[in-house]
Design a protein around this motif. Structure first.
Motif, PDB file in Angstrom:
ATOM      1  N   ALA A 172       9.691  -2.630   3.059  1.00  0.00           N
ATOM      2  CA  ALA A 172       9.210  -3.757   3.534  1.00  0.00           C
ATOM      3  C   ALA A 172       7.688  -3.756   3.598  1.00  0.00           C
ATOM      4  O   ALA A 172       6.785  -4.475   2.937  1.00  0.00           O
ATOM      5  N   ALA A 173       7.202  -2.603   4.394  1.00  0.00           N
ATOM      6  CA  ALA A 173       5.740  -2.386   4.462  1.00  0.00           C
ATOM      7  C   ALA A 173       5.044  -2.024   3.220  1.00  0.00           C
ATOM      8  O   ALA A 173       3.731  -2.650   3.025  1.00  0.00           O
ATOM      9  N   ASP A 174       5.792  -1.259   2.376  1.00  0.00           N
ATOM     10  CA  ASP A 174       4.939  -1.028   1.140  1.00  0.00           C
ATOM     11  C   ASP A 174       4.884  -2.141   0.226  1.00  0.00           C
ATOM     12  O   ASP A 174       3.780  -2.515  -0.300  1.00  0.00           O
ATOM     13  N   TYR A 175       6.030  -2.771   0.105  1.00  0.00           N
ATOM     14  CA  TYR A 175       5.825  -4.221  -0.691  1.00  0.00           C
ATOM     15  C   TYR A 175       4.866  -4.980  -0.209  1.00  0.00           C
ATOM     16  O   TYR A 175       4.287  -5.669  -1.032  1.00  0.00           O
ATOM     17  N   LEU A 176       4.527  -5.411   1.093  1.00  0.00           N
ATOM     18  CA  LEU A 176       3.625  -6.302   1.486  1.00  0.00           C
ATOM     19  C   LEU A 176       2.346  -5.834   1.137  1.00  0.00           C
ATOM     20  O   LEU A 176       1.622  -6.685   1.085  1.00  0.00           O
ATOM     21  N   ARG A 177       2.138  -4.536   1.196  1.00  0.00           N
ATOM     22  CA  ARG A 177       1.130  -4.076   0.912  1.00  0.00           C
ATOM     23  C   ARG A 177       0.803  -3.904  -0.539  1.00  0.00           C
ATOM     24  O   ARG A 177      -0.475  -4.454  -0.897  1.00  0.00           O
ATOM     25  N   TRP A 178       1.651  -3.581  -1.358  1.00  0.00           N
ATOM     26  CA  TRP A 178       1.448  -3.240  -2.869  1.00  0.00           C
ATOM     27  C   TRP A 178       1.821  -4.334  -3.878  1.00  0.00           C
ATOM     28  O   TRP A 178       1.600  -4.228  -4.963  1.00  0.00           O
ATOM     29  N   GLY A 179       2.880  -4.879  -3.255  1.00  0.00           N
ATOM     30  CA  GLY A 179       3.655  -5.792  -4.257  1.00  0.00           C
ATOM     31  C   GLY A 179       4.277  -4.932  -5.316  1.00  0.00           C
ATOM     32  O   GLY A 179       5.082  -3.569  -5.105  1.00  0.00           O
ATOM     33  N   LEU A 189       1.899  -2.188   8.991  1.00  0.00           N
ATOM     34  CA  LEU A 189       1.903  -2.685   7.761  1.00  0.00           C
ATOM     35  C   LEU A 189       0.302  -2.819   7.523  1.00  0.00           C
ATOM     36  O   LEU A 189      -0.626  -3.299   8.381  1.00  0.00           O
ATOM     37  N   LEU A 190      -0.428  -1.984   6.618  1.00  0.00           N
ATOM     38  CA  LEU A 190      -1.758  -2.273   6.193  1.00  0.00           C
ATOM     39  C   LEU A 190      -2.164  -3.229   5.035  1.00  0.00           C
ATOM     40  O   LEU A 190      -1.122  -3.597   4.210  1.00  0.00           O
ATOM     41  N   GLY A 191      -3.283  -3.811   5.208  1.00  0.00           N
ATOM     42  CA  GLY A 191      -3.668  -4.747   4.329  1.00  0.00           C
ATOM     43  C   GLY A 191      -3.566  -3.886   2.758  1.00  0.00           C
ATOM     44  O   GLY A 191      -4.203  -2.775   2.787  1.00  0.00           O
ATOM     45  N   GLY A 192      -3.308  -4.507   1.575  1.00  0.00           N
ATOM     46  CA  GLY A 192      -3.618  -4.040   0.494  1.00  0.00           C
ATOM     47  C   GLY A 192      -4.963  -4.736  -0.575  1.00  0.00           C
ATOM     48  O   GLY A 192      -5.570  -5.075   0.260  1.00  0.00           O
ATOM     49  N   ASP A 193      -5.045  -4.290  -1.481  1.00  0.00           N
ATOM     50  CA  ASP A 193      -6.011  -4.794  -2.380  1.00  0.00           C
ATOM     51  C   ASP A 193      -6.127  -6.377  -2.515  1.00  0.00           C
ATOM     52  O   ASP A 193      -7.116  -7.075  -2.687  1.00  0.00           O
ATOM     53  N   ASP A 194      -4.764  -6.889  -2.524  1.00  0.00           N
ATOM     54  CA  ASP A 194      -4.575  -8.381  -2.995  1.00  0.00           C
ATOM     55  C   ASP A 194      -4.375  -9.088  -1.455  1.00  0.00           C
ATOM     56  O   ASP A 194      -3.359  -8.855  -0.890  1.00  0.00           O
ATOM     57  N   PRO A 195      -5.372 -10.044  -1.005  1.00  0.00           N
ATOM     58  CA  PRO A 195      -5.156 -10.542   0.151  1.00  0.00           C
ATOM     59  C   PRO A 195      -4.087 -11.712   0.271  1.00  0.00           C
ATOM     60  O   PRO A 195      -3.682 -12.025   1.385  1.00  0.00           O
ATOM     61  N   ASP A 196      -3.784 -12.218  -0.687  1.00  0.00           N
ATOM     62  CA  ASP A 196      -2.950 -13.179  -0.970  1.00  0.00           C
ATOM     63  C   ASP A 196      -1.211 -12.768  -0.775  1.00  0.00           C
ATOM     64  O   ASP A 196      -0.422 -12.416  -1.484  1.00  0.00           O
ATOM     65  N   ILE A 197      -0.760 -12.435   0.429  1.00  0.00           N
ATOM     66  CA  ILE A 197       0.337 -11.640   1.122  1.00  0.00           C
ATOM     67  C   ILE A 197       1.546 -12.674   0.997  1.00  0.00           C
ATOM     68  O   ILE A 197       2.641 -12.109   0.861  1.00  0.00           O
ATOM     69  N   TYR A 198       1.257 -13.954   1.063  1.00  0.00           N
ATOM     70  CA  TYR A 198       2.599 -14.918   1.110  1.00  0.00           C
ATOM     71  C   TYR A 198       3.479 -14.688   0.231  1.00  0.00           C
ATOM     72  O   TYR A 198       4.770 -14.682   0.527  1.00  0.00           O
ATOM     73  N   PRO A 199       3.372 -14.564  -1.123  1.00  0.00           N
ATOM     74  CA  PRO A 199       4.396 -14.372  -2.077  1.00  0.00           C
ATOM     75  C   PRO A 199       5.270 -13.185  -1.871  1.00  0.00           C
ATOM     76  O   PRO A 199       6.509 -13.192  -2.081  1.00  0.00           O
ATOM     77  N   ARG A 200       4.387 -12.163  -1.647  1.00  0.00           N
ATOM     78  CA  ARG A 200       5.180 -10.885  -1.209  1.00  0.00           C
ATOM     79  C   ARG A 200       5.932 -10.806   0.210  1.00  0.00           C
ATOM     80  O   ARG A 200       7.177 -10.315   0.173  1.00  0.00           O
ATOM     81  N   TYR A 201       5.562 -11.858   0.960  1.00  0.00           N
ATOM     82  CA  TYR A 201       6.413 -11.887   2.248  1.00  0.00           C
ATOM     83  C   TYR A 201       7.736 -12.470   1.743  1.00  0.00           C
ATOM     84  O   TYR A 201       8.693 -12.285   2.634  1.00  0.00           O
ATOM     85  N   ILE A 202       7.490 -13.573   0.893  1.00  0.00           N
ATOM     86  CA  ILE A 202       8.963 -14.375   0.625  1.00  0.00           C
ATOM     87  C   ILE A 202       9.900 -13.456   0.010  1.00  0.00           C
ATOM     88  O   ILE A 202      10.986 -13.035   0.329  1.00  0.00           O
ATOM     89  N   HIS A 203       9.099 -12.394  -0.951  1.00  0.00           N
ATOM     90  CA  HIS A 203      10.118 -11.675  -1.428  1.00  0.00           C
ATOM     91  C   HIS A 203      10.761 -10.431  -0.479  1.00  0.00           C
ATOM     92  O   HIS A 203      11.970 -10.164  -0.581  1.00  0.00           O
ATOM     93  N   VAL A 204       9.968 -10.212   0.500  1.00  0.00           N
ATOM     94  CA  VAL A 204      10.318  -9.164   1.509  1.00  0.00           C
ATOM     95  C   VAL A 204      11.586  -9.884   2.305  1.00  0.00           C
ATOM     96  O   VAL A 204      12.515  -9.342   2.722  1.00  0.00           O
ATOM     97  N   MET A 205      11.605 -11.017   2.736  1.00  0.00           N
ATOM     98  CA  MET A 205      12.603 -11.710   3.403  1.00  0.00           C
ATOM     99  C   MET A 205      13.554 -11.779   2.553  1.00  0.00           C
ATOM    100  O   MET A 205      14.913 -11.850   3.169  1.00  0.00           O
TER     101      MET A 205
END
Lengths: 393, 393
Positions: free
Chosen positions: B379-386, B322-338
């Motif tokens: 999961a990894a791509d969505y967490l990075r890019w949304g 899992l690599l960091g993307g441009d948007d550091p606010d990862i929590y909303p994407r975490y919810i989506h992935v779960m």
């Protein structure tokens, strides 16, 4: 969560093994677990970075602890209800909340509420402090002997439950002592059960629910000795009924987090025994035996994250509790157990070994139930007794 | 271990994600993990109770750290060999020891030793600082272009490896810059490989060995992107050969703990690429995908405890970094992935999100490889890019 990219902080009141195992899950989730422990030597305090030392009975300590936590949750039921209500009034997100948690703290309140809701409960009654013996006598006429006398909250001398066979001098002395100590008592029928089951579910604030397979719990000397997941030969309809019952109780009581419903299997169904609103001994098997451990699930639920899959990872998983034996030098026996069975998993709680103390648990899994039980049992017995295992257990 | 019933203390030098995930295993084993971190904000320092702040390049800090540890081990390869030798001379149990670890620290030493032992290696040569271009030219005559130029130790500007296509002005400038910076260089053939594999094994001081299934590692832009366990469609004989090769290297070099051997699959066999003597990115899948995680296994090995079962828990396990993307606010994407996949497991390393930074990994498992890969990737791509995942990846 207010800082972009920052993960939430979950505060858990209590530094026991449940908080300790929750820390393993929190590390994976990337969530910070803050623990309120009574000393740095407590089980969870030994393994967490964010440990606050304080008393769960002190509102001041609780207040200071809650500051900076996104959610506060519980490792045990001993936080006074009025303190939780005070925190809630001050805006602290307490999950499960005081209103729900009361039903895991006060057995009489639980019985009243569940009975009113139509959940299957044994006959029960209050035991008034001014005429306890007469109340027991009268109750026994309806429900028969023996009776189960319970402290509605907490207990006395480490115990919260007494089997009373008659009103002979021993029982009269016991009841007298409990009443003198100010212990609030209730009485229940001694349910003629086939076996004990537990249904573990999770519920999130959104109302999402998740149910684990129903397990059989085997007690010995009043202590949970072994958990078998799933409960062997349990009727499918009854298993579904037990899961539905637990989900229904969680919803009715507004539980957020885990709810463990301990049940008796009786002719024709199940009867509710006790409730716990936290990770529970009957769910330790989920660390290896389910896709999502109960500890991860509890964190997900109290954080209002979508719940994880409860799918089992093996046909059978057996957990055996590990009690301390006479010889505290457990490490040589640990080596033996690892060499004997490379696939068994031992979990130590970081507690000093004392005879009879719950110091860890052991998990085995596989397709053949007898073999899996024997592996878990051997490991737990050997860790306790060493080569004398056969004679002692 | 001298106090009855007390469990050992393992000191891990380095506070990265490997130490962080080792802490999860240590909690279960009942072993204390002490971490030497450079700051309390490091990945492992955020989740361990016993954190010492110091520099892994300071012998004084290492000495103070080692005091009270039963064993000292490593989260990375950057501890100077002479410091490890000094600790060893003072009686500190360093595992793996300096003599073994050198082969994971110095790529030229590794090549010399493995080639002498008959292990399959690509053609290689030293690049002398006084005539680097002539050496490369001469090497290319034997091995052909392109070449792989490597720093024998460490690297420069975060990189340790450069693909050199020719001796045009760009390459001349690069080599000149590296030599000017005092980077010791070597050159290797650019192996025409089919794919990259990794064989992970453990070895205990008693000489007990354990091998995990051989995995395929998929690199993208020089970073490990995805690991598939086991490597799909790998010939059984070749898989066994790769495991034997790794166990043999572990024994020859006297490795204690984990050894990851990164390999190229080529026509007719495998060629060794790199060695690591610690938990390795190619083994993260074992947390869910094997009976014993690599982190638990490393602790067992360095403590001379019997090794755990390496049996896989599913037909296929796929890990995606899992690599960091441009948007550091990862929590909303975490919810989506779960919500999207209740069975996928996300592991966060407690690191601030920065574009391209490795901040965690994702694991999925199941019977259908394509489906499992897709789940881990999504999961990894969505967490990075949304929601932009499709356009970006």
């Amino acid at each position: 969560m207010s800082i972009p990219g920052q993960m939430p902080v979950v505060g858990m009141v209590g530094g026991g093994q449940l908080a300790r195992m929750t820390q393993q899950a929190a590390i994976g989730l990337g969530v910070t677990l803050r623990v309120l422990a009574r000393s740095p030597q407590e089980s969870a305090a030994r393994v967490c970075a964010d440990v606050r030392i304080g008393e769960h009975t002190s509102l001041e300590d609780l207040r200071a602890f809650a500051k900076g936590c996104d959610v506060v949750t519980w490792d045990h039921e001993h936080v006074p209800s009025e303190h939780i209500r005070a925190l809630e009034a001050e805006g602290v997100a307490c999950l499960p909340g005081s209103a729900a948690l009361l039903h895991a703290q006060d057995k009489f309140v639980m019985r009243e509420r569940l009975s009113a809701a139509g959940a299957p409960c044994p006959p029960y009654a209050k035991v008034p402090a001014d005429a306890p013996l007469a109340a027991l006598e009268e109750f026994a006429e309806r429900a028969g002997w023996p009776l189960v006398v319970k402290a509605t909250r907490g207990g006395y001398d480490g115990k919260g439950l007494w089997i009373v066979k008659d009103l002979g001098p021993e029982s009269v002395e016991l009841i007298g002592r409990l009443v003198d100590q100010g212990v609030d008592l209730m009485v229940e029928q001694h349910v003629p059960f086939r076996r004990e089951l537990a249904a573990l579910v999770a519920r999130s604030p959104y109302g999402q629910g998740a149910a684990y397979p129903v397990v059989e719990t085997v007690q010995r000397d009043g202590i949970c000795h072994e958990v078998i997941a799933p409960a062997p030969d349990l009727d499918d309809d009854l298993a579904a009924e037990a899961q539905r019952l637990a989900l229904d109780i969680a919803e009715r009581l507004g539980v957020v987090g885990l709810l463990a419903v301990e049940m008796f299997e009786v002719d024709g169904g199940v009867v509710v025994n006790e409730l716990a609103m936290r990770p529970h001994n009957s769910g330790h098997w989920t660390i290896e035996g389910a896709r999502t451990s109960q500890f991860e699930q509890h964190l997900r639920a109290v954080l209002n994250l979508p719940l994880g899959s409860t799918e089992p990872t093996a046909r059978y998983t057996v957990m055996a509790n590990l009690l301390g034996g006479d010889d505290p030098d457990i490490y040589p026996r640990y080596i033996h157990v690892m060499a004997h069975d490379p696939a068994v998993k031992v979990h130590f709680y970081g507690k000093e070994v004392r005879p009879g103390r719950k110091i860890g648990h052991v998990t085995a899994l596989g397709d053949d139930l007898d073999e899996v039980r024997e592996r878990a049992r051997h490991a737990a017995d050997y860790l306790r007794w060493g080569p004398e295992t056969k004679e002692r257990s």
